[in-house]
Write a protein that holds these residues in place. Structure first.
Motif, short mmCIF file in Angstrom:
data_model
loop_
_atom_site.label_atom_id
_atom_site.label_comp_id
_atom_site.label_asym_id
_atom_site.label_seq_id
_atom_site.Cartn_x
_atom_site.Cartn_y
_atom_site.Cartn_z
N GLY A 96 -3.96 65.14 43.45
CA GLY A 96 -2.71 64.83 42.77
C GLY A 96 -2.73 65.29 41.33
N ALA A 97 -3.40 66.42 41.09
CA ALA A 97 -3.75 66.82 39.72
C ALA A 97 -2.57 67.22 38.85
CB ALA A 97 -4.77 67.96 39.77
N THR A 98 -1.44 67.58 39.46
CA THR A 98 -0.31 68.03 38.66
C THR A 98 0.82 67.01 38.59
OG1 THR A 98 0.74 69.14 40.53
CG2 THR A 98 -0.82 70.44 39.22
N GLY A 99 0.56 65.78 39.04
CA GLY A 99 1.59 64.74 39.04
C GLY A 99 1.71 64.03 37.71
N ASN A 100 2.10 62.77 37.75
CA ASN A 100 2.30 62.01 36.52
C ASN A 100 0.99 61.63 35.84
OD1 ASN A 100 5.17 61.87 36.51
ND2 ASN A 100 5.11 60.29 38.10
N VAL A 101 -0.04 61.36 36.64
CA VAL A 101 -1.32 60.89 36.10
C VAL A 101 -2.36 61.99 36.03
CG1 VAL A 101 -3.19 59.21 36.41
CG2 VAL A 101 -0.84 58.59 37.04
N GLY A 102 -2.36 62.89 37.02
CA GLY A 102 -3.40 63.88 37.16
C GLY A 102 -3.67 64.72 35.93
N PRO A 103 -2.66 65.29 35.25
CA PRO A 103 -2.94 66.11 34.08
C PRO A 103 -3.67 65.35 32.98
CG PRO A 103 -0.73 66.55 34.88
CD PRO A 103 -1.23 65.36 35.65
N TYR A 104 -3.34 64.07 32.81
CA TYR A 104 -4.06 63.25 31.82
C TYR A 104 -5.52 63.07 32.24
CZ TYR A 104 0.42 61.82 29.73
OH TYR A 104 1.64 61.79 29.11
N ALA A 105 -5.74 62.82 33.52
CA ALA A 105 -7.11 62.63 34.01
C ALA A 105 -7.92 63.91 33.82
CB ALA A 105 -7.09 62.22 35.48
N VAL A 106 -7.33 65.05 34.16
CA VAL A 106 -8.02 66.32 34.01
C VAL A 106 -8.39 66.56 32.54
CG1 VAL A 106 -7.71 68.83 34.11
CG2 VAL A 106 -7.02 67.39 36.05
N THR A 153 -2.53 49.47 39.62
CA THR A 153 -1.60 49.63 38.52
C THR A 153 -0.25 48.98 38.80
OG1 THR A 153 -0.47 51.26 37.13
CG2 THR A 153 -0.80 51.84 39.42
N THR A 154 0.39 48.56 37.73
CA THR A 154 1.80 48.16 37.81
C THR A 154 2.62 49.46 37.75
OG1 THR A 154 1.69 47.81 35.40
CG2 THR A 154 1.45 45.88 36.82
N GLY A 155 3.89 49.39 37.46
CA GLY A 155 4.70 50.60 37.46
C GLY A 155 4.25 51.58 36.39
N PHE A 156 4.41 52.87 36.69
CA PHE A 156 4.20 53.90 35.66
C PHE A 156 5.39 53.84 34.69
CE2 PHE A 156 2.09 56.86 39.00
CZ PHE A 156 0.95 56.07 38.99
N MET A 157 5.11 54.03 33.42
CA MET A 157 6.21 54.18 32.47
C MET A 157 7.08 55.37 32.86
SD MET A 157 4.44 53.23 28.81
CE MET A 157 3.74 51.58 28.53
N ALA A 158 6.49 56.37 33.49
CA ALA A 158 7.23 57.56 33.91
C ALA A 158 8.30 57.24 34.94
CB ALA A 158 6.27 58.61 34.45
N ASN A 159 8.26 56.07 35.57
CA ASN A 159 9.32 55.70 36.49
C ASN A 159 10.68 55.68 35.79
OD1 ASN A 159 7.39 55.43 38.47
ND2 ASN A 159 7.39 53.19 38.48
N ALA A 160 10.65 55.44 34.48
CA ALA A 160 11.91 55.43 33.72
C ALA A 160 12.57 56.80 33.68
CB ALA A 160 11.66 54.93 32.29
N LEU A 161 11.82 57.85 33.99
CA LEU A 161 12.43 59.18 34.05
C LEU A 161 13.51 59.25 35.14
CD1 LEU A 161 9.26 61.41 33.61
CD2 LEU A 161 11.10 61.06 31.94
N GLY A 162 13.45 58.32 36.09
CA GLY A 162 14.50 58.25 37.11
C GLY A 162 15.86 57.91 36.52
N PHE A 163 15.85 57.32 35.32
CA PHE A 163 17.12 56.99 34.66
C PHE A 163 17.66 58.17 33.84
CE2 PHE A 163 15.05 52.56 34.32
CZ PHE A 163 15.48 52.22 35.58
#
Length: 293
Positions: free
Chosen positions: A17-27, A145-155
């Protein structure tokens, strides 16, 4: 035999999942920690630009366990994320069998639902992956984890076009986590000793309602945004129409309804494991302001 290198030696880590919401930070954080980093990506992945220089790309698909094999020789640890929306967990046992033949450690992104006991194993989601890992000899760490802050991008589309967010349960109180902070806990688990067998509840530093999150985005933009609650059924239809599996939509909406009564739990795991405070939602909103303009 799986690698079990010590805390101060160079590790090789595979990130799914390297290019998703979390993956780039982990890399990025793994590279900064001095690790050799491999990213498992699809050949037609449109988000490869999210990955920094220095990462070794391996083309494979979790739906095809054999395709993952080539990325694993010499790997010490795996930052494991499963694309539940796009892929069933039918191939997860075979993928994990291959991981266990090479790696010594796995940090898996799980869910607060498992922490709260409201996600059953037979839902074939996060709790199921946890059970699979518990049956191995791997040094595992669960990142519930609880919700990703990135979930707000849905708005974002509604904010850009009308300034009114139509969604149910504006009073649902969440302790959403910055994706970088979630990644940081996983990186510590894979590069430091002392995290094996931990079931971490990974949250942000504050409890905010969905309505308050939108207000903060408005503050950052210098605009007045409006939250408009809509009916549960209308929201469910909209979510399913945009690709949510019906069972996921039902679970999410029921959970949001509960959060209007009982706020989502919080923790100090980010600060405890990284030595610095968890990032606030306002910090996240400043970083992502352009997505809402």
């Amino acid at each position: 035999m799986p690698h079990t290198s010590g805390e101060h030696s160079t590790r090789t880590v595979l990130v799914t999942g390297a290019t998703g919401n979390v993956g780039p930070y982990a890399v990025r954080q793994l590279l900064e920690a001095g690790a050799n980093v491999r990213a498992l990506v699809l050949k037609d992945d449109p988000n490869l630009h999210r990955l920094p220089d220095g990462v070794e790309l391996h083309y494979g698909d979790l739906a095809d366990p054999d395709s993952v094999e080539a990325a694993l020789p010499g790997v010490d640890g795996v930052f494991w994320m499963w694309p539940f929306f796009a892929l069933s967990t039918a191939t997860a046992p075979a993928v994990l069998e291959r991981i266990a033949a090479h790696a010594g450690r796995v940090a898996v992104v799980s869910s607060v639902g498992v922490h709260l006991g409201i996600e059953p194993v037979d839902n074939n989601c996060h709790a199921y992956l946890e059970k699979l890992l518990e049956q191995t000899e791997l040094e595992w760490t669960f990142l519930r984890t609880t919700g990703f802050m990135a979930n707000a991008l849905g708005f974002a589309p509604q904010i850009r076009t009308s300034g009114t967010v139509q969604f149910p349960y504006g009073d649902a109180v969440r302790t959403s986590v910055h994706e970088s902070d979630l990644a940081a806990v996983g990186v510590r688990a894979l590069t430091e000793d002392g995290h094996a067998g931990q079931k971490y509840l990974v949250t942000g530093p504050e409890a905010l309602s969905q309505r308050e999150q939108v207000q903060i985005i408005g503050d950052v933009l210098g605009r007045t945004l409006v939250w408009e609650d809509i009916h549960h059924d209308a929201a469910r239809k909209a979510m399913v129409d945009t690709g949510w599996p019906p069972s996921y939509a039902d679970g999410a909406l029921d959970y949001f309804a509960d959060l209007c009564v009982t706020p989502e739990p919080g923790s100090t795991v980010v600060a405890d494991t990284t030595g610095r405070p968890a990032r606030s939602f306002r910090e996240w909103a400043v970083e992502h302001a352009d997505a809402f303009r």
